[in-house]
Design an enzyme around this catalytic site. Structure first.
Site, PDB file in Angstrom:
ATOM      1  N   GLU A  57      -2.526  -8.607   3.397  1.00 13.94           N
ATOM      2  CA  GLU A  57      -2.834  -9.109   4.594  1.00 13.94           C
ATOM      3  C   GLU A  57      -4.373  -9.080   4.884  1.00 13.94           C
ATOM      4  OE1 GLU A  57      -2.712  -4.719   5.312  1.00 13.94           O
ATOM      5  OE2 GLU A  57      -1.556  -6.174   3.877  1.00 13.94           O
ATOM      6  N   HIS A  61      -3.840  -4.653  -0.124  1.00 12.61           N
ATOM      7  CA  HIS A  61      -3.522  -5.196   1.368  1.00 12.61           C
ATOM      8  C   HIS A  61      -3.624  -6.913   1.178  1.00 12.61           C
ATOM      9  CE1 HIS A  61      -4.106  -1.301   3.390  1.00 12.61           C
ATOM     10  NE2 HIS A  61      -4.522  -0.991   2.438  1.00 12.61           N
ATOM     11  N   CYS A 121       0.732  -1.310  -0.011  1.00 13.40           N
ATOM     12  CA  CYS A 121       0.071  -0.161   0.209  1.00 13.40           C
ATOM     13  C   CYS A 121       0.757   1.134   0.053  1.00 13.40           C
ATOM     14  CB  CYS A 121      -0.928  -0.033   1.136  1.00 13.40           C
ATOM     15  SG  CYS A 121      -2.263   1.018   0.862  1.00 13.40           S
TER      16      CYS A 121
END
Length: 199
Positions: free
Chosen positions: A179, A177, A77
């Site tokens: 994650e 993202h 990001c």
């Protein structure tokens, strides 16, 4: 294996920490240069505003440390954007690992900025995308993006095609993202942790 998450003033590292815990990967959250340099893998996440984040990195000398790292580095990001040459956000000179500029999405009728939600990757290449299905979906939240360039390793199209992923030598980056991108994001993180490469 020692994995370091770089600690700096660009939040949401908690979700990265949870993602590493889910895949059983121990980590250290730190801004200490010696700890960062001694790591086997370095993750450089980020959520926030480019000029503020770069100012914080400069105050701590991390703007010089990060581009000089020799082990695999993953920026995500805002972390990806700060690894680029320049960002229109705050008229910010960034670290220049990737020779590409970051620009705001142009206003386009019917398409909201920021680009928020699930979108798919195309034109994938490189070790981070190994084992992924064709055109996988990942989660984005951003108003600025890097142009498509020779260092692009995956493309996404929203308003215009942009670099969803970048790769150069030991540096890897994802605009989305990873994650919080479900099984696809988890596979990308696992692929990153498997890379055995120092330059």
């Amino acid at each position: 294996m020692k994995t370091v998450i770089i600690k700096y003033n660009a939040g949401n590292v908690q979700s990265v920490m949870y993602a590493l815990e889910r895949i059983g990967a121990p980590y250290l959250l730190t801004d200490d240069e010696a700890e960062i340099r001694s790591a086997d893998k370095v993750i450089f996440p980020g959520v926030g505003e480019a000029s503020t984040a770069m100012a914080y990195l400069r105050q701590r000398g991390l703007d010089k440390v990060i581009p000089s790292l020799k082990q695999p580095v993953l920026g995500t990001c805002v972390g990806m954007q700060l690894l680029c040459r320049y960002s229109e956000e705050g008229d910010t000179t960034c670290m220049g690992v990737f020779d590409v500029d970051v620009r705001r999405f142009p206003a386009t009728p019917g398409l909201k900025v920021p680009h928020t939600g699930w979108n798919n990757l195309t034109t994938m290449q490189g070790p981070l995308t190994e084992g992924l299905t064709e055109n996988p979906y990942v989660y984005f939240v951003h108003s600025y993006c890097a142009d498509v360039c020779p260092e692009t390793s995956a493309v996404c199209d929203y308003v215009r095609p942009f670099s969803a992923m970048l790769q150069k030598d030991n540096f890897f980056a994802a605009q989305f993202h990873a994650e919080i991108s479900g099984n696809v994001g988890q596979r990308i993180l696992e692929n990153f942790l498997k890379i055995d490469k120092r330059v």
